[in-house]
Design a protein around this motif. Structure first.
Motif, short mmCIF file in Angstrom:
data_model
loop_
_atom_site.label_atom_id
_atom_site.label_comp_id
_atom_site.label_asym_id
_atom_site.label_seq_id
_atom_site.Cartn_x
_atom_site.Cartn_y
_atom_site.Cartn_z
N MET A 99 73.29 75.90 -11.21
CA MET A 99 71.91 75.94 -10.60
C MET A 99 71.13 73.94 -10.73
O MET A 99 70.30 74.03 -10.58
CB MET A 99 71.16 76.63 -11.76
N VAL B 8 65.57 79.20 -11.44
CA VAL B 8 67.05 80.26 -10.04
C VAL B 8 67.13 81.25 -11.37
O VAL B 8 67.43 82.51 -10.05
CB VAL B 8 67.84 79.17 -9.97
N CYS C 266 77.72 83.58 -10.07
CA CYS C 266 77.64 82.61 -10.16
C CYS C 266 78.66 81.53 -10.12
O CYS C 266 79.15 80.13 -9.83
CB CYS C 266 76.39 81.78 -11.35
N THR D 102 71.35 80.46 -4.57
CA THR D 102 71.87 79.07 -5.14
C THR D 102 71.66 78.07 -3.78
O THR D 102 71.10 77.45 -3.91
CB THR D 102 72.18 79.66 -5.69
#
Length: 443
Positions: free
Chosen positions: A86, A97, A138, A188
């Protein structure tokens, strides 16, 4: 039956039964039209053979192993990966985000849940599932992005741990839906790198790091942008990479073949496929008949046998066994299982360069190969090749060649005994000839 049902008239009661039947029929039809869950606990018939092949060692992905004791130490590192990913987005705060990613998870919650077969003992709220999905997505994205673009990983300094994480990412029970990974990728990585490609990032992981653990080949595995929409998850994508040609037929295993030693005795040569053979499928096996000398060659991929080979093949086979998909890894494991009966067969495959044994002994490799086929439904893509191979082996000369070689060439002592017998026979013939010649001169 409830009281309200008892109070209905006979006609109303029939109508109620019909409504319920219609509901169940409609529900069943809707269920059939939906795609089956693709992330689940491996069936016990497969898990019991090798339990350690399906459990993550370092990192949990998704809900099925999230509470395992051995993966808890890595949870903090996953958060570090999320923060670092991030921080790459310069035009947005981490909070923005995070909020965008969580909104994606909530919007797709029902679709995400439908991808899993949830154990009865497992219960997570939507908020817990959404947070889990975002953190794990992520982590995977940052993990795959770093080795390609940042030559030094910030958090994984231990090479052994790094390899263990890669191994964990292809476990059947350790997956998140690929469509959700793609959504978080758009939220992202594409925000700070417009030239990045999710399929290329995963390709680097699968081809450069994972797939070379199975076969030694320079043949490019099949992967393209369409795979993102057609694959269920990373293991599913790896499975698609080895897809056979469309014209290759999958059938129930009918013909069986001899072991590597027996084939060698019958005059069949084993040879690894390579660039000069022009293979069209990484796992292709083909019997080639030579005109002279009259000795067929079985051309097959070079298999690397190491500790990681077993868990990777087992997860691919478990994926095939539990879903309606082509069973080409099952087919290949069945082929190897037939070729290997003992450690002597492994030694023959090693000598023929169709197997690279990186395990402790040939016996260990033989046990691993044989165990892959336990409790597995037998399917094959090589039925035509097996028929040709068996037809050759049942011929007059191959059977007699095999009998002679097994009788006189099984060991060096039998060869020495045969040579000694031949020499003795020749000496006796020579002695007889000299005796006859001597008798003729004396007459």
């Amino acid at each position: 039956m409830e009281n309200s049902d008892l109070e209905l008239g006979s006609g109303d009661h029939v109508d109620m039964i019909q409504l319920r039947l219609d509901y169940h029929v409609e529900n069943e039809a809707r269920h059939r039209n939906q795609s089956s869950p693709s992330i689940f606990m491996v069936p016990s018939r497969l898990r019991d053979v090798s339990p350690n092949s399906f459990n993550p060692r370092v990192v949990s992905i998704g809900p099925l192993h999230k509470d395992d004791v051995n993966v808890q130490a890595f949870e903090g590192q996953k958060s570090c990966y999320l923060i670092y990913l991030m921080n790459r987005i310069k035009n947005s705060s981490k909070e923005e985000v995070w909020k965008t990613c969580m909104q994606k998870a909530y919007t797709l919650m029902n679709k995400i849940k439908a991808c899993y077969v949830w154990p009865e003992t497992m219960s997570y709220s939507d908020a817990e599932i959404a947070e889990m999905m975002v953190i794990d997505a992520c982590f995977i994205l940052e993990f795959t992005y770093q080795p390609v673009y940042d030559k030094e990983s910030l958090y994984l300094k231990d090479e052994l741990q790094y390899k263990s994480v890669m191994d964990d990412l292809v476990l059947l029970e350790n997956q998140i839906p690929l469509f959700f990974l793609n959504e978080i990728y758009h939220c992202t990585i594409l925000k700070f790198d417009s030239h990045a490609s999710l399929i290329k990032l995963i390709h680097e992981l699968l081809h450069g790091k994972i797939s070379n653990f199975i076969f030694s080949t320079t043949l490019e595995i099949n992967i393209n942008d369409n795979s993102i929409s057609s694959a269920n998850h990373i293991l599913s994508l790896l499975h698609q990479c080895y897809m056979p040609r469309d014209d290759m037929k999958e059938v129930r295993l009918g013909s069986r073949i001899h072991s590597a030693i027996d084939l060698d005795m019958a005059g069949v040569k084993l040879k690894p496929s390579n660039e000069t053979e022009n293979p069209t499928w990484v796992m292709g096996i083909e019997m080639k008949q030579n005109r002279f000398p009259y000795r067929p060659t079985l051309v097959m991929p070079k298999l690397k046998v190491r500790d990681s080979t077993e868990f990777l093949l087992r997860n691919l086979i478990a994926y095939e066994q539990s879903l309606k998909t082509k069973m080409y890894f099952t087919s290949y494991s069945n082929a190897m299982n037939m070729l290997v009966n003992t450690q002597e067969d492994v030694a023959k495959l090693v000598d023929s360069e169709v197997l690279v044994n990186l395990m402790g002994s040939n016996e260990e490799a033989a046990n691993m190969i044989n165990n892959l086929g336990k409790n597995v439904r037998a399917h094959t893509f090589y039925e035509e090749e097996w028929k040709k191979l068996n037809k050759y082996c049942k011929g007059y000369w191959p059977k007699h060649i095999a009998r002679v070689r097994s009788t006189y060439f099984q060991s060096r002592w039998s060869v020495i005994a045969l040579l000694a017998g031949i020499i003795l026979f020749v000496l006796q013939v020579v002695q007889t000839i000299f005796t006859i010649l001597s008798s003729g001169r004396n007459m």
